[in-house]
Motif scaffolding. Structure first.
Motif, PDB file in Angstrom:
ATOM      1  N   UNK A 165       0.755  -1.251  -0.091  1.00 14.38           N
ATOM      2  CA  UNK A 165      -0.007   0.163   0.030  1.00 14.38           C
ATOM      3  C   UNK A 165       0.844   1.274  -0.080  1.00 14.38           C
ATOM      4  N   UNK A 166       2.120   1.135   0.372  1.00 11.17           N
ATOM      5  CA  UNK A 166       2.907   2.537   0.848  1.00 11.17           C
ATOM      6  C   UNK A 166       3.677   2.697  -0.445  1.00 11.17           C
ATOM      7  N   UNK A 167       3.475   2.056  -1.656  1.00  9.37           N
ATOM      8  CA  UNK A 167       4.252   2.667  -2.958  1.00  9.37           C
ATOM      9  C   UNK A 167       5.662   2.249  -2.609  1.00  9.37           C
ATOM     10  N   UNK A 168       6.230   1.182  -3.161  1.00 14.11           N
ATOM     11  CA  UNK A 168       7.299   0.865  -2.715  1.00 14.11           C
ATOM     12  C   UNK A 168       8.601   1.488  -3.444  1.00 14.11           C
TER      13      UNK A 168
ATOM     14  N   UNK B  41       6.165   5.463 -16.632  1.00 17.17           N
ATOM     15  CA  UNK B  41       7.447   6.056 -16.167  1.00 17.17           C
ATOM     16  C   UNK B  41       7.562   6.856 -15.057  1.00 17.17           C
ATOM     17  N   UNK B  42       6.315   7.872 -15.306  1.00 15.81           N
ATOM     18  CA  UNK B  42       6.333   8.754 -13.970  1.00 15.81           C
ATOM     19  C   UNK B  42       6.329   8.167 -12.533  1.00 15.81           C
ATOM     20  N   UNK B  43       5.566   6.976 -12.723  1.00 15.09           N
ATOM     21  CA  UNK B  43       5.378   6.325 -11.365  1.00 15.09           C
ATOM     22  C   UNK B  43       6.643   5.590 -11.025  1.00 15.09           C
TER      23      UNK B  43
ATOM     24  N   UNK C  16       4.937  -4.363  -8.076  1.00 17.38           N
ATOM     25  CA  UNK C  16       3.803  -4.689  -9.271  1.00 17.38           C
ATOM     26  C   UNK C  16       2.489  -4.413  -8.731  1.00 17.38           C
ATOM     27  N   UNK C  17       2.131  -4.702  -7.561  1.00 21.44           N
ATOM     28  CA  UNK C  17       0.793  -4.429  -6.890  1.00 21.44           C
ATOM     29  C   UNK C  17       0.564  -2.607  -6.953  1.00 21.44           C
ATOM     30  N   UNK C  18       1.449  -2.253  -6.288  1.00 23.96           N
ATOM     31  CA  UNK C  18       1.364  -0.784  -6.088  1.00 23.96           C
ATOM     32  C   UNK C  18       1.158  -0.012  -7.666  1.00 23.96           C
ATOM     33  N   UNK C  19       2.015  -0.513  -8.446  1.00 26.09           N
ATOM     34  CA  UNK C  19       1.663   0.076 -10.074  1.00 26.09           C
ATOM     35  C   UNK C  19       0.416  -0.216 -10.361  1.00 26.09           C
TER      36      UNK C  19
ATOM     37  N   UNK D 112      -2.359  -0.558  -8.818  1.00 28.33           N
ATOM     38  CA  UNK D 112      -3.400   0.341  -8.059  1.00 28.33           C
ATOM     39  C   UNK D 112      -3.379   1.475  -8.591  1.00 28.33           C
ATOM     40  N   UNK D 113      -2.192   2.309  -8.970  1.00 34.13           N
ATOM     41  CA  UNK D 113      -1.984   3.375  -9.227  1.00 34.13           C
ATOM     42  C   UNK D 113      -2.495   3.633 -10.498  1.00 34.13           C
ATOM     43  N   UNK D 114      -2.513   2.605 -11.543  1.00 30.60           N
ATOM     44  CA  UNK D 114      -3.108   2.785 -12.921  1.00 30.60           C
ATOM     45  C   UNK D 114      -4.532   2.529 -12.920  1.00 30.60           C
ATOM     46  N   UNK D 115      -5.069   2.343 -11.773  1.00 33.44           N
ATOM     47  CA  UNK D 115      -6.464   2.023 -11.509  1.00 33.44           C
ATOM     48  C   UNK D 115      -7.006   2.993 -10.935  1.00 33.44           C
TER      49      UNK D 115
END
Lengths: 310, 451
Positions: free
Chosen positions: B30-33, B59-61, B339-342, B344-347
């Motif tokens: 959850x904390x964006x690795x 790329x930004x992420x 992978x999960x954090x990304x 989630x970010x894209x969603x």
């Protein structure tokens, strides 16, 4: 440690070198080393995938347990699979026979041409075989296209109704066989041409003196001299045609109503698209016994004739 | 301890560090690795700028979270994406994240990382998700992938305003305007009205472009047709229910409809219907806005007359064909947290909006709350052409995948082997009696039940 002990453990350099030289001089060793890259390639790209396919074909759908021959038994009970068997045999046998006939005629025509113009014609006739089949099949697909077919456009020009080249069972089967014949005939042509060129002229001269007609020369001189190359070419082409994927996949995707599926396209649909890799592997392996039996008989015939000739 | 130089303090420090390290992935989810490397194999978008938008977001992420990103776009042309999935699942190595087409989550579920934590948070934020996505992505109560924004598509009616008005007797723009209301005539937008319009347009030389081969576009619209007649071939329990009056009714209807379709539709692929519309030869197809987008570039006079509106209704309701994509993380990934954090970010809403805008409205987010992006209202010409592309409440329609609600292991075979379109082909092309077709499909379905 004494000098005597050392000398008994390590061979003198001169003796070792001569042993290596002897090994290198042996023809079989040289032959083995030269073929080693090919052997490795076959092991990696043919033997390993084949054994892996055999292993996969004996697993259940989720690949969690062995079901031994259940996948094969299941396939034998499926109506669609028997349709695929029939279509594969129809496709391969018809296409190979037509390719052999066309190749045979073309080779004779080319052989009869004067040497000067022969090379030009030979080059032009080889073009279908040189173009990657995926690309040439796309061009054929455009010619057969349901709505914008160039063939239908031409037919319309002379007042003929459009033909459903890929939409009706009979026409679709005709179309995939036609493209395969177009693509494969030059291979037969070039093989037969090479065989024709190796027939000694003296045989023809002798038969002419004996009063043989053109047909008799073909029947009793050309054909027996070409039998081995015909057998091997047919065998090779049958294997490749049975395993064909790209032509059917691009032209019809197995349709309409699965009526043009061959083993490879059906295996792809079942294995990759429908998520049943073991069943897909089983479908593709069905080709193996059919072709193996054919290959054994053909090669036995070739060996027998070679021994007789030598 | 003196001899080896390993003090009690060092041991405690190492133990604490180990504990912290083992707890880190839980925090990271959850904390964006930060740190590490991530290999992504995402769907190669039909709309070329769709890839650019995705590359920018990823790329930004990556820069923000100090993650090295390796991004590959894998095309679905020639099933390249399916081959990649099959190869990586066999080799148990490859990308960390892949885009999975509609049915692949069930096929690979045992190798995919559960995504319940991410889906729980996303659902809390954005509300309801459509049931088809749940059917395809949730296995044994666990989410095995996240429904992707990029690549997910509806296939509603995409018709010519002028031709349908002139020859079909329906004003589709008035029936479903670019607003959250429909005209009274929308109540009459059913398969019978559709048939009359198909007849009129066919007689005028603009036959509807409805494919009936074994390709997704055919399977999708035929699946919705069957469902709207209540014609279910296999129920949710996996029982074969093909021998029913509803199946007979839909096949009888299909026979009538096929009289007004081009006679070569049985060999049409996914591009044939697009070409029929773009070339001006067809008055209606079922498709995402990609056909309109190409027409805008190549045949602007056709594009200006295009309008998207819901599929017709049948006795059992109105069902819009829907084909979602998923983002899944392989269980063998070495950077699952990132992978999960990304994913989630894209969603998240902002990223979803950016992708919808970049794709010209093609991408359909899985959350109903995300159907209010202004892209669908603004796109044109004509302005609002794709307003009714996402399913909206006033459509009284449901998103639907062909073969639902059959258990996915059976449904995937029904779908990929185009079983419903083949039934139509048998009764129309082969003129086979309906009962014989039902007997044939029953035998096929028995084969699909194999475990």
């Amino acid at each position: 440690m004494s000098q005597a002990v050392i000398s008994s453990n390590v061979a003198p350099p001169s003796a070792r070198n001569s042993a290596m030289r002897r090994l290198a001089r042996r023809n079989s060793t040289t032959a083995f080393l030269l073929t080693l890259p090919l052997i490795l390639l076959i092991l990696c790209l043919v033997v390993y995938p084949f054994l892996y396919a055999v292993y996969l074909s004996m697993l259940n759908k989720r690949q969690t347990r062995f079901v031994w021959l259940d996948n094969f038994t299941f396939l034998l009970g499926r109506e669609t699979f028997w349709d695929v068997v029939f279509q594969s045999v129809l496709f391969a046998v018809t296409a190979v026979l037509l390719k052999a006939m066309i190749g045979f005629i073309l080779a004779h025509v080319l052989h009869a041409l004067p040497a000067k113009g022969q090379r030009k014609w030979r080059g032009m006739l080889l073009v279908p075989w040189v173009i990657p089949p995926a690309i040439s099949t796309l061009a054929w697909w455009w010619l057969f296209d349901p709505s914008y077919s160039a063939f239908n456009w031409a037919l319309a020009g002379i007042g003929v109704d459009p033909v459903p080249w890929l939409g009706a069972t009979g026409w679709a089967r005709f179309s995939v066989i036609l493209v395969n014949v177009w693509y494969g005939s030059p291979f037969f042509m070039i093989m037969y041409l090479a065989a024709l060129k190796s027939v000694p002229d003296q045989l023809y001269e002798a038969s002419a003196i004996d009063g043989a007609s053109g047909w008799q020369k073909l029947r009793y001189v050309t054909f027996p001299m070409m039998r081995n190359i015909i057998s091997i070419t047919v065998l090779f082409s049958l294997i490749v045609t049975f395993a064909n994927f790209d032509i059917v996949r691009i032209l019809t995707n197995g349709g309409p109503q699965d009526s043009t599926h061959v083993f490879a396209t059906y295996a792809f649909q079942v294995g990759i698209q429908s998520g049943d890799i073991p069943l897909g592997a089983s479908v593709s392996l069905f080709m193996f016994p059919l072709l193996a039996i054919f290959a054994i008989f053909t090669l036995r015939g070739v060996n027998k004739r070679t021994k007789e000739m030598s | 301890m003196e001899g080896n130089g390993f003090t009690r303090r060092t041991a405690l420090r190492a133990g604490a560090a180990g504990l912290a390290a083992s707890a880190l992935p839980l925090v990271n989810v959850h904390g964006q690795t930060g740190g590490g490397r991530l290999a992504l194999g995402l769907w190669d978008h039909w709309v070329p700028v769709g890839n650019d938008a995705m590359r920018k977001l990823v790329t930004e992420w990556g820069q923000k979270n100090r993650v090295d990103i390796q991004l590959d776009f894998i095309t679905s042309v020639g099933n390249k994406n399916l081959l990649t999935i099959a190869a990586e699942s066999q080799a148990k190595q490859g990308h960390d994240v892949l885009s999975f087409p509609t049915w692949e989550i069930h096929a690979q579920s045992e190798l995919l990382e559960p995504m319940d934590d991410v889906m729980t948070r996303l659902s809390q934020k954005y509300g309801a998700i459509n049931p088809i996505v749940e059917y395809l992505g949730k296995i044994d109560g666990k989410w095995r992938a996240i429904p992707a924004v990029s690549g997910s598509q509806n296939k509603p009616s995409l018709g010519r305003i002028d031709l349908l008005k002139q020859h079909g007797g329906i004003d589709v723009q008035a029936m479903y305007p670019a607003s959250d209301s429909a005209a009274n005539t929308a109540e009459q937008w059913n398969w019978e009205t559709f048939l009359k319009a198909a007849e009129g347009c066919q007689k005028a030389g603009f036959a509807f472009g409805l494919p009936l081969g074994n390709f997704p576009d055919a399977n999708d619209w035929v699946g919705s047709l069957f469902r709207s007649f209540g014609a279910e071939l296999v129920n949710a329990k996996g029982e074969i229910t093909a021998n029913s009056d509803n199946v007979r009714a839909v096949l009888a209807y299909a026979q009538r409809l096929c009289q007004f379709l081009p006679n070569d539709v049985f060999s049409w692929d996914d591009a044939s219907n697009n070409r029929a519309l773009i070339s001006g030869k067809s008055a209606l197809i079922f498709n995402p806005p990609s056909a309109w987008a190409v027409a805008k570039r190549d045949a602007p006079q056709v594009a200006e007359q295009c309008w998207t509106f819901p599929a017709p209704a049948g006795a059992a309701g109105r069902f819009t064909p829907y084909l979602p994509y998923f983002w899944g993380v392989w269980g063998f990934s070495r950077n699952k947290g990132a992978a999960k954090a990304l994913m989630e970010h894209l969603s998240e809403r902002d990223q979803a909006q950016a992708m919808v805008a970049a794709s010209g409205g093609y991408d359909i987010p899985p959350f109903t709350s995300m159907t209010d992006f202004d892209t669908w209202a603004k796109e044109g010409p004509p302005t609002g052409v794709v307003y009714n592309y996402p399913v909206r409440p006033h459509h009284k329609s449901q998103q639907f995948i062909a073969a639902y609600p059959a258990p996915p292991a059976i449904a995937v075979q029904m779908y990929n082997q185009g079983i419903q379109a083949k039934m139509i082909a048998r009764v129309v092309q082969n003129k086979e009696p309906v009962d014989r077709t039902i007997a044939w499909v029953t035998r096929e379905l028995e084969g699909f039940q194999r475990g």
